[in-house]
Write a protein that holds these residues in place. Structure first.
Motif, PDB file in Angstrom:
ATOM      1  N   ARG A 296      13.043  -0.310   1.989  1.00 27.27           N
ATOM      2  CA  ARG A 296      13.235  -1.254   0.790  1.00 27.27           C
ATOM      3  C   ARG A 296      12.133  -1.486  -0.273  1.00 27.27           C
ATOM      4  O   ARG A 296      12.329  -1.399  -1.317  1.00 27.27           O
ATOM      5  CB  ARG A 296      13.914  -2.555   1.246  1.00 27.27           C
ATOM      6  CG  ARG A 296      14.364  -3.591   0.417  1.00 27.27           C
ATOM      7  CD  ARG A 296      14.799  -4.929   0.813  1.00 27.27           C
ATOM      8  NE  ARG A 296      13.692  -5.451   1.600  1.00 27.27           N
ATOM      9  CZ  ARG A 296      13.483  -6.411   2.292  1.00 27.27           C
ATOM     10  NH1 ARG A 296      14.692  -7.008   2.658  1.00 27.27           N
ATOM     11  NH2 ARG A 296      12.504  -7.045   2.567  1.00 27.27           N
ATOM     12  N   SER A 297      10.997  -1.899   0.367  1.00 26.34           N
ATOM     13  CA  SER A 297       9.874  -1.815  -0.500  1.00 26.34           C
ATOM     14  C   SER A 297       9.615  -0.635  -1.607  1.00 26.34           C
ATOM     15  O   SER A 297       9.378  -1.006  -2.703  1.00 26.34           O
ATOM     16  CB  SER A 297       8.796  -2.471   0.277  1.00 26.34           C
ATOM     17  OG  SER A 297       7.533  -2.893  -0.523  1.00 26.34           O
TER      18      SER A 297
ATOM     19  N   LEU B 142       0.616  -1.330   0.060  1.00 21.16           N
ATOM     20  CA  LEU B 142       0.046  -0.209  -0.148  1.00 21.16           C
ATOM     21  C   LEU B 142       0.858   1.268  -0.128  1.00 21.16           C
ATOM     22  O   LEU B 142       0.751   2.175  -0.764  1.00 21.16           O
ATOM     23  CB  LEU B 142      -0.987   0.019   1.325  1.00 21.16           C
ATOM     24  CG  LEU B 142      -2.205  -0.783   1.256  1.00 21.16           C
ATOM     25  CD1 LEU B 142      -2.823  -0.863   2.480  1.00 21.16           C
ATOM     26  CD2 LEU B 142      -3.133  -0.533   0.167  1.00 21.16           C
ATOM     27  N   ALA B 143       1.914   1.412   0.988  1.00 18.72           N
ATOM     28  CA  ALA B 143       2.756   2.428   0.928  1.00 18.72           C
ATOM     29  C   ALA B 143       3.635   2.657  -0.276  1.00 18.72           C
ATOM     30  O   ALA B 143       3.807   3.681  -0.801  1.00 18.72           O
ATOM     31  CB  ALA B 143       3.679   2.119   1.943  1.00 18.72           C
ATOM     32  N   ALA B 144       3.882   1.506  -0.984  1.00 15.88           N
ATOM     33  CA  ALA B 144       4.778   1.651  -2.379  1.00 15.88           C
ATOM     34  C   ALA B 144       3.928   1.972  -3.526  1.00 15.88           C
ATOM     35  O   ALA B 144       4.196   3.102  -4.168  1.00 15.88           O
ATOM     36  CB  ALA B 144       5.524   0.263  -2.493  1.00 15.88           C
ATOM     37  N   GLU B 145       2.561   1.613  -3.389  1.00 14.37           N
ATOM     38  CA  GLU B 145       1.674   2.000  -4.494  1.00 14.37           C
ATOM     39  C   GLU B 145       1.587   3.487  -4.173  1.00 14.37           C
ATOM     40  O   GLU B 145       1.460   4.311  -5.311  1.00 14.37           O
ATOM     41  CB  GLU B 145       0.479   1.149  -4.590  1.00 14.37           C
ATOM     42  CG  GLU B 145       0.657  -0.034  -5.037  1.00 14.37           C
ATOM     43  CD  GLU B 145       0.922  -0.047  -6.392  1.00 14.37           C
ATOM     44  OE1 GLU B 145       0.473   0.994  -7.268  1.00 14.37           O
ATOM     45  OE2 GLU B 145       1.937  -0.956  -7.106  1.00 14.37           O
ATOM     46  N   ALA B 146       1.051   4.151  -2.882  1.00 13.61           N
ATOM     47  CA  ALA B 146       0.987   5.342  -2.819  1.00 13.61           C
ATOM     48  C   ALA B 146       1.931   6.335  -3.315  1.00 13.61           C
ATOM     49  O   ALA B 146       1.800   7.178  -3.652  1.00 13.61           O
ATOM     50  CB  ALA B 146       0.371   5.559  -1.243  1.00 13.61           C
ATOM     51  N   THR B 147       3.267   5.844  -2.752  1.00  7.87           N
ATOM     52  CA  THR B 147       4.374   6.743  -2.985  1.00  7.87           C
ATOM     53  C   THR B 147       4.575   6.667  -4.547  1.00  7.87           C
ATOM     54  O   THR B 147       4.878   7.994  -5.037  1.00  7.87           O
ATOM     55  CB  THR B 147       5.515   6.010  -2.357  1.00  7.87           C
ATOM     56  OG1 THR B 147       5.436   5.921  -1.216  1.00  7.87           O
ATOM     57  CG2 THR B 147       6.973   6.831  -2.771  1.00  7.87           C
ATOM     58  N   LEU B 148       4.434   5.672  -5.146  1.00  2.00           N
ATOM     59  CA  LEU B 148       4.498   5.573  -6.799  1.00  2.00           C
ATOM     60  C   LEU B 148       3.576   6.686  -7.441  1.00  2.00           C
ATOM     61  O   LEU B 148       3.882   7.421  -8.177  1.00  2.00           O
ATOM     62  CB  LEU B 148       4.452   4.414  -7.169  1.00  2.00           C
ATOM     63  CG  LEU B 148       4.554   4.319  -8.901  1.00  2.00           C
ATOM     64  CD1 LEU B 148       5.984   4.770  -9.396  1.00  2.00           C
ATOM     65  CD2 LEU B 148       4.404   2.825  -9.329  1.00  2.00           C
ATOM     66  N   GLU B 149       2.281   6.655  -6.883  1.00  2.00           N
ATOM     67  CA  GLU B 149       1.335   7.582  -7.366  1.00  2.00           C
ATOM     68  C   GLU B 149       1.650   8.952  -7.165  1.00  2.00           C
ATOM     69  O   GLU B 149       1.420   9.687  -8.103  1.00  2.00           O
ATOM     70  CB  GLU B 149       0.132   7.216  -6.909  1.00  2.00           C
ATOM     71  CG  GLU B 149      -1.269   7.892  -7.407  1.00  2.00           C
ATOM     72  CD  GLU B 149      -2.589   7.548  -7.136  1.00  2.00           C
ATOM     73  OE1 GLU B 149      -3.374   8.048  -6.700  1.00  2.00           O
ATOM     74  OE2 GLU B 149      -2.539   6.291  -6.290  1.00  2.00           O
ATOM     75  N   ALA B 150       2.139   9.170  -6.090  1.00  2.00           N
ATOM     76  CA  ALA B 150       2.308  10.679  -5.757  1.00  2.00           C
ATOM     77  C   ALA B 150       3.596  11.045  -6.622  1.00  2.00           C
ATOM     78  O   ALA B 150       3.353  12.195  -6.982  1.00  2.00           O
ATOM     79  CB  ALA B 150       2.899  10.438  -4.001  1.00  2.00           C
TER      80      ALA B 150
ATOM     81  N   VAL C  60       3.143   8.943   6.356  1.00  2.00           N
ATOM     82  CA  VAL C  60       2.713   8.797   7.821  1.00  2.00           C
ATOM     83  C   VAL C  60       2.131   7.365   7.990  1.00  2.00           C
ATOM     84  O   VAL C  60       1.059   6.792   7.424  1.00  2.00           O
ATOM     85  CB  VAL C  60       1.542   9.734   8.445  1.00  2.00           C
ATOM     86  CG1 VAL C  60       1.359   9.435  10.110  1.00  2.00           C
ATOM     87  CG2 VAL C  60       2.178  11.246   8.348  1.00  2.00           C
ATOM     88  N   CYS C  61       3.039   6.487   8.683  1.00  4.80           N
ATOM     89  CA  CYS C  61       2.465   5.030   9.041  1.00  4.80           C
ATOM     90  C   CYS C  61       2.144   5.046  10.262  1.00  4.80           C
ATOM     91  O   CYS C  61       2.755   5.150  11.205  1.00  4.80           O
ATOM     92  CB  CYS C  61       3.557   3.969   8.433  1.00  4.80           C
ATOM     93  SG  CYS C  61       4.107   4.079   6.945  1.00  4.80           S
ATOM     94  N   MET C  62       0.793   4.385  10.345  1.00  7.36           N
ATOM     95  CA  MET C  62       0.358   4.489  11.795  1.00  7.36           C
ATOM     96  C   MET C  62      -0.152   3.053  12.459  1.00  7.36           C
ATOM     97  O   MET C  62      -0.785   2.941  13.329  1.00  7.36           O
ATOM     98  CB  MET C  62      -1.124   5.297  11.712  1.00  7.36           C
ATOM     99  CG  MET C  62      -0.703   6.960  11.670  1.00  7.36           C
ATOM    100  SD  MET C  62       0.497   7.540  12.887  1.00  7.36           S
ATOM    101  CE  MET C  62      -0.564   7.297  14.217  1.00  7.36           C
ATOM    102  N   PHE C  63       0.598   2.131  11.773  1.00  6.96           N
ATOM    103  CA  PHE C  63       0.217   0.574  12.504  1.00  6.96           C
ATOM    104  C   PHE C  63       1.291   0.368  13.375  1.00  6.96           C
ATOM    105  O   PHE C  63       2.230   1.208  13.729  1.00  6.96           O
ATOM    106  CB  PHE C  63       0.142  -0.312  11.293  1.00  6.96           C
ATOM    107  CG  PHE C  63       1.677  -0.571  10.573  1.00  6.96           C
ATOM    108  CD1 PHE C  63       2.283  -1.686  11.024  1.00  6.96           C
ATOM    109  CD2 PHE C  63       1.717   0.253   9.529  1.00  6.96           C
ATOM    110  CE1 PHE C  63       3.476  -1.776   9.970  1.00  6.96           C
ATOM    111  CE2 PHE C  63       2.944   0.138   8.627  1.00  6.96           C
ATOM    112  CZ  PHE C  63       3.626  -1.111   9.196  1.00  6.96           C
TER     113      PHE C  63
END
Length: 95
Positions: free
Chosen positions: A60-61, A13-21, A37-40
């Motif tokens: 890394r991901s 999820l984070a990698a896809e969001a970063t790529l989209e941004a 911001v990662c909140m888990f």
């Protein structure tokens, strides 16, 4: 800590969001300063399940996801500011 598959779900999820941004930034739709911001629980140092490996795996991901799109990636780590046994690791990584 979460099992490997749950963590991989968060990383994806984070990698896809970063790529989209990054793509939106290249189109001029958003600025080039971004913050994730990662909140888990494993990413929160005040929780008892904090795991520094999760942060490193996440970095890394994201780097691999961007590199797969032929984008240049640089990961910078803060210099050591620890004391005692933590002298060789960046302050953020030594818990």
């Amino acid at each position: 800590p979460h099992n490997r598959y749950v963590r991989q779900y968060f990383y994806d999820l984070a990698a896809e969001a970063t790529l989209e941004a990054v793509v939106e930034c290249s189109r001029g739709n958003v600025g080039n300063r971004m913050k994730m911001v990662c909140m888990f629980p494993e990413m929160n140092p005040s929780m008892d399940s904090y795991r520094i490996g999760t942060l490193l795996e996440l970095a890394r991901s994201i780097a691999i996801k961007l590199a797969e799109q032929n984008l240049r990636v640089r990961i910078c780590v803060q210099g050591s500011m620890g004391v005692g046994i933590f002298t060789g690791t960046p302050k953020q990584l030594n818990g």
